[in-house]
Design an enzyme around this catalytic site. Structure first.
Site, PDB file in Angstrom:
ATOM      1  N   CYS A  83      -2.582   2.518   1.019  1.00 52.45           N
ATOM      2  CA  CYS A  83      -3.874   1.900   1.343  1.00 52.45           C
ATOM      3  C   CYS A  83      -3.972   1.399   2.776  1.00 52.45           C
ATOM      4  O   CYS A  83      -5.058   1.395   3.362  1.00 52.45           O
ATOM      5  CB  CYS A  83      -4.179   0.790   0.352  1.00 52.45           C
ATOM      6  SG  CYS A  83      -4.549   1.455  -1.289  1.00 52.45           S
ATOM      7  N   ASP A 109      -5.012  -5.388   0.036  1.00 53.59           N
ATOM      8  CA  ASP A 109      -4.539  -5.282  -1.354  1.00 53.59           C
ATOM      9  C   ASP A 109      -3.322  -6.134  -1.697  1.00 53.59           C
ATOM     10  O   ASP A 109      -2.441  -5.697  -2.456  1.00 53.59           O
ATOM     11  CB  ASP A 109      -4.255  -3.810  -1.695  1.00 53.59           C
ATOM     12  CG  ASP A 109      -5.496  -2.927  -1.587  1.00 53.59           C
ATOM     13  OD1 ASP A 109      -6.572  -3.443  -1.229  1.00 53.59           O
ATOM     14  OD2 ASP A 109      -5.384  -1.713  -1.839  1.00 53.59           O
ATOM     15  N   LYS A 132     -12.474  -2.390  -3.347  1.00 51.69           N
ATOM     16  CA  LYS A 132     -12.587  -0.987  -2.923  1.00 51.69           C
ATOM     17  C   LYS A 132     -12.067  -0.075  -4.033  1.00 51.69           C
ATOM     18  O   LYS A 132     -10.979  -0.270  -4.549  1.00 51.69           O
ATOM     19  CB  LYS A 132     -11.830  -0.756  -1.612  1.00 51.69           C
ATOM     20  CG  LYS A 132     -10.353  -1.052  -1.647  1.00 51.69           C
ATOM     21  CD  LYS A 132      -9.767  -0.795  -0.260  1.00 51.69           C
ATOM     22  CE  LYS A 132      -8.269  -0.925  -0.224  1.00 51.69           C
ATOM     23  NZ  LYS A 132      -7.520  -0.152  -1.210  1.00 51.69           N
TER      24      LYS A 132
HETATM   25  N1  TIU Z   1      -2.969  -0.562  -2.274  1.00 55.61           N
HETATM   26  C1  TIU Z   1      -2.298   0.579  -2.380  1.00 55.61           C
HETATM   27  O1  TIU Z   1      -1.529   0.952  -1.496  1.00 55.61           O
HETATM   28  N2  TIU Z   1      -2.478   1.303  -3.562  1.00 55.61           N
HETATM   29  C2  TIU Z   1      -1.496   2.099  -4.120  1.00 55.61           C
HETATM   30  O2  TIU Z   1      -1.722   2.730  -5.142  1.00 55.61           O
HETATM   31  N3  TIU Z   1      -0.288   2.137  -3.471  1.00 55.61           N
HETATM   32  C3  TIU Z   1       0.836   2.788  -3.895  1.00 55.61           C
HETATM   33  O3  TIU Z   1       1.800   2.808  -3.118  1.00 55.61           O
HETATM   34  N4  TIU Z   1       0.900   3.317  -5.102  1.00 55.61           N
END
Ligand code: TIU
Length: 221
Positions: A163, A25, A130
């Site tokens: 994530c 991400d 995802k």
């Molecule tokens: N990619 C990921 O970690 N999504 C989140 O929403 N992370 C947060 O820390 N909010």
């Protein structure tokens, strides 16, 4: 060829051909102002510090001929893969699917959903959208990795305790040996990053291994 990373809590043996580098991400939504991360109330500037280390690992891994998997947290434009609980929880300034400065928040194909230019995928690399926090939920990625003979996963990306950790735990339950590159992952909460690293390698690598990227780079031929 069998290689070894000097890792915590003990050495991590791996072979490039059965290992994938997973970049979780690293999309504009989380690291640039105006995206999902900021709508949740976070200081997104904290996350950019890891980009140079991630670039060094990505370049070395590509040179070694290893498989690269990039993930994006992304929903379909009609939000049919976004549970109402996820969209409605909390009090964000913008919700998933709302129009923001980088397009619709966390929607596939929007400008904010693109992986940052410094880590952009190249031909031959796997890119996974995802809908959840974990990389295996509703993606088909496990089947793809099994077909490719992948048994080991090296993790980078954001955020450490959301994530990245969810993906490592999903991987652990599916039988992969996972290693978290500690200077290539970041959180909006430094104490959560530290706690995640500790809980991954605790109890004899209950979730997996941790190491600094320099240990990987020195292990590669
Ligand atoms: N990619 C990921 O970690 N999504 C989140 O929403 N992370 C947060 O820390 N909010």
């Amino acid at each position: 060829m069998s290689l070894t990373i000097a890792a915590t809590p003990f050495a991590y043996p791996f072979a490039v051909q059965s290992t994938a580098l997973v970049i979780i991400d690293m999309q504009r939504d989380f690291v640039e102002p105006g995206g999902f991360g900021e709508t949740l109330g976070n200081d997104v500037s904290l996350l950019t510090a890891i980009v140079p280390a991630c670039q060094r690992v990505l370049a070395a891994w590509r040179k070694a001929g290893g498989l690269v998997v990039h993930t994006r947290e992304a929903h379909r434009a009609d939000l049919s893969d976004c549970p109402p609980a996820k969209r409605e929880r909390g009090n964000p300034s913008l919700r998933i699917g709302d129009e923001g400065p980088m397009g619709r928040i966390l929607v596939a194909g929007e400008p904010g959903n693109q992986i940052i230019a410094a880590l952009a995928p190249i031909e031959g690399e796997i890119v996974v959208n995802k809908p959840g926090k974990g990389m295996f939920y509703a993606t088909g990625l496990h089947e793809t990795l099994q077909e490719l003979g992948i048994s080991h996963l090296l993790f980078m990306g954001v955020t450490t305790e959301v994530c990245v950790q969810t993906s490592m735990r999903e991987a652990n339950d599916r039988g992969y040996d996972g290693l978290l590159l500690t200077d290539c992952t970041e959180s909006y909460f430094p104490e959560f990053k530290a706690a995640t690293i500790a809980m991954v390698h605790a109890q004899g690598a209950i979730v997996g291994w941790t190491a600094e990227s320099a240990q990987l780079l020195s292990a590669l031929p």
